[in-house]
Design an enzyme around this catalytic site. Structure first.
Site, PDB file in Angstrom:
ATOM      1  N   LYS A   1       0.799  -1.234   0.000  1.00 37.16           N
ATOM      2  CA  LYS A   1       0.000   0.000   0.000  1.00 37.16           C
ATOM      3  C   LYS A   1       0.833   1.287   0.000  1.00 37.16           C
ATOM      4  CE  LYS A   1      -3.379  -1.234  -0.466  1.00 37.16           C
ATOM      5  NZ  LYS A   1      -3.766  -2.039  -1.672  1.00 37.16           N
TER       6      LYS A   1
ATOM      7  N   HIS B   1       6.718  -7.224  -2.661  1.00 38.10           N
ATOM      8  CA  HIS B   1       6.598  -6.514  -1.385  1.00 38.10           C
ATOM      9  C   HIS B   1       7.622  -7.062  -0.392  1.00 38.10           C
ATOM     10  CE1 HIS B   1       3.141  -4.294  -2.575  1.00 38.10           C
ATOM     11  NE2 HIS B   1       2.275  -5.283  -2.511  1.00 38.10           N
TER      12      HIS B   1
ATOM     13  N   SER C   1      -4.016   3.098   4.693  1.00 36.24           N
ATOM     14  CA  SER C   1      -4.329   2.412   3.443  1.00 36.24           C
ATOM     15  C   SER C   1      -4.334   0.892   3.647  1.00 36.24           C
ATOM     16  CB  SER C   1      -3.298   2.818   2.380  1.00 36.24           C
ATOM     17  OG  SER C   1      -3.616   2.235   1.149  1.00 36.24           O
TER      18      SER C   1
HETATM   19  S1  PPS Z   1      -0.647  -2.931  -3.199  1.00 38.99           S
HETATM   20  O1  PPS Z   1      -1.869  -3.759  -2.993  1.00 38.99           O
HETATM   21  O2  PPS Z   1       0.274  -3.080  -2.076  1.00 38.99           O
HETATM   22  O3  PPS Z   1      -0.003  -3.186  -4.488  1.00 38.99           O
HETATM   23  O4  PPS Z   1      -1.189  -1.429  -3.149  1.00 38.99           O
HETATM   24  P1  PPS Z   1      -0.425  -0.139  -3.676  1.00 38.99           P
HETATM   25  O5  PPS Z   1      -0.710   0.032  -5.093  1.00 38.99           O
HETATM   26  O6  PPS Z   1       0.988  -0.144  -3.212  1.00 38.99           O
HETATM   27  O7  PPS Z   1      -1.140   1.008  -2.848  1.00 38.99           O
HETATM   28  C1  PPS Z   1      -2.490   1.351  -3.008  1.00 38.99           C
HETATM   29  C2  PPS Z   1      -2.609   2.790  -2.575  1.00 38.99           C
HETATM   30  O8  PPS Z   1      -2.070   3.639  -3.611  1.00 38.99           O
HETATM   31  C3  PPS Z   1      -3.090   4.508  -4.052  1.00 38.99           C
HETATM   32  N1  PPS Z   1      -2.923   4.804  -5.475  1.00 38.99           N
HETATM   33  C4  PPS Z   1      -2.725   6.041  -5.945  1.00 38.99           C
HETATM   34  N2  PPS Z   1      -2.616   7.221  -5.310  1.00 38.99           N
HETATM   35  C5  PPS Z   1      -2.454   8.316  -6.079  1.00 38.99           C
HETATM   36  N3  PPS Z   1      -2.411   8.293  -7.428  1.00 38.99           N
HETATM   37  C6  PPS Z   1      -2.520   7.137  -8.107  1.00 38.99           C
HETATM   38  N4  PPS Z   1      -2.486   7.119  -9.425  1.00 38.99           N
HETATM   39  C7  PPS Z   1      -2.679   5.929  -7.357  1.00 38.99           C
HETATM   40  N5  PPS Z   1      -2.821   4.609  -7.672  1.00 38.99           N
HETATM   41  C8  PPS Z   1      -2.961   3.951  -6.517  1.00 38.99           C
HETATM   42  C9  PPS Z   1      -4.379   3.749  -3.756  1.00 38.99           C
HETATM   43  O9  PPS Z   1      -5.492   4.592  -3.799  1.00 38.99           O
HETATM   44  C10 PPS Z   1      -4.050   3.231  -2.377  1.00 38.99           C
HETATM   45  O10 PPS Z   1      -3.985   4.270  -1.405  1.00 38.99           O
HETATM   46  P2  PPS Z   1      -5.235   4.741  -0.489  1.00 38.99           P
HETATM   47  O11 PPS Z   1      -4.660   5.725   0.476  1.00 38.99           O
HETATM   48  O12 PPS Z   1      -5.755   3.529   0.200  1.00 38.99           O
HETATM   49  O13 PPS Z   1      -6.208   5.369  -1.416  1.00 38.99           O
END
Ligand code: PPS
Length: 310
Positions: free
Chosen positions: A62, A123, A153
């Site tokens: 996340k 991860h 998150s």
């Molecule tokens: S995972 O399952 O570990 O692969 O998740 P990961 O992609 O690392 O993290 C998910 C969070 O990243 C946010 N996210 C984004 N934020 C801003 N811009 C873009 N383009 C974007 N894409 C993914 C996603 O909303 C999750 O954060 P939170 O705070 O829960 O919204």
């Protein structure tokens, strides 16, 4: 026509496995709690041999993995949005250690079907990354997110993802995070491990907050690290295509390809808020104080410039 000849999509495979999906228990591998399916296949995962041309994207869960996957895929395909919709994120960029009930293909299964150079997601904390990545001097992009937003998150993800352990109440979840009792272990050790090795191992270390603040600048940094050279208008296009709003509506990047029985969107969406500073809506002042005091202790031996607001 024989139905068996039709290739099964990733989504179909997950649907087919639905009855075998449950909140998998954690088993420790070298002191790191991992989902049982991953821990039980550990010898295969750690023996994975990448090609020197393979690129690894590493994050704590996340912390901005999906965002970075999309940026990298677009950079490697000259900003071509259609090509980058060829398959769901985790099929285009396999998740190295993921192992799930059949017929869901494992990350290793998907990697076998792809020719290098491949982009690979992990991860894993740095000490568990298969040695071959370091022996072959593969490029590695690491993305870190401030602890409080990362925790929030992860909490919402654990509520909706039916393969993760039950998160329990928010107040207890904060303590699990502080103790590293979540899948993939301690956030503190994770961000420190890659930070300490970034020069030695040529790791590009990025921050979620920096990408949010100035995506153009950070995408250029990734482009240069990958030895690519794209014109500015393509970079602008990639900024737009990887904005939260656009990715949230992209079915190949927003994880709606995972059926509701696994990612329960009635509880929370994968693309939830994508903000810096949402932690303020979750931590009480007392929780924030307690967390900050512990953070100071756990991070006393490094100086990583995290920002909890921009
Ligand atoms: S995972 O399952 O570990 O692969 O998740 P990961 O992609 O690392 O993290 C998910 C969070 O990243 C946010 N996210 C984004 N934020 C801003 N811009 C873009 N383009 C974007 N894409 C993914 C996603 O909303 C999750 O954060 P939170 O705070 O829960 O919204």
């Amino acid at each position: 026509m024989d139905k068996k000849e039709e290739p099964m999509t990733y989504s179909d495979a997950v649907s087919k496995a639905a009855s075998a999906i449950y909140r998998f228990p954690l088993i420790e591998v070298e002191g790191i709690p991992l989902r049982s399916w991953i821990a039980n296949s550990w010898s295969l995962i750690s023996a994975f041999q990448p090609d020197p041309s393979d690129l690894l994207i590493a994050t704590y869960p996340k912390a901005g993995m999906t965002w970075t996957q999309e940026i990298v895929d677009l950079l490697l395909h000259d900003g071509d949005a259609e090509v980058c919709k060829r398959a769901p994120t985790d099929v285009r960029i396999p998740f190295l250690e993921i192992q799930s009930p059949p017929p869901i293909p494992s990350g290793l299964d998907l990697l076998k079907t792809m020719k290098p150079p491949r982009v690979i997601k992990t991860h894993l904390p740095i000490q568990l990354v298969p040695k071959g990545f370091w022996e072959n001097k593969c490029k590695v992009i690491y993305v870190a997110r401030n602890a409080k937003d990362n925790l929030v998150s992860y909490y919402h993800f654990d509520r909706m993802n039916q393969t993760q352990p039950e998160p329990g109440p928010w107040d207890q979840y904060i303590h699990k995070f502080m103790k590293g009792k979540l899948p993939w272990g301690s956030w503190y050790d994770h961000v420190k491990g890659y930070w300490r090795e970034k020069e030695n191992r040529n790791i590009l270390y990025l921050f979620f907050e920096d990408i949010k603040e100035n995506p153009h600048r950070e995408i250029l940094r990734i482009m240069r690290y990958l030895d690519l050279s794209l014109p500015d208008d393509i970079i602008d296009k990639i900024v737009q295509l990887t904005s939260f709003e656009v990715m949230k509506d992209n079915p190949m990047a927003n994880y709606t390809f995972i059926p509701n029985t696994v990612f329960d969107s009635s509880i929370s969406l994968f693309m939830r808020k994508g903000e810096v500073g949402d932690w303020i809506n979750h931590f009480t002042p007392a929780q924030s104080k307690m967390f900050d005091e512990d953070y100071t202790r756990q991070m006393a031996d490094v100086d990583i410039p995290f920002r909890t607001s921009i």
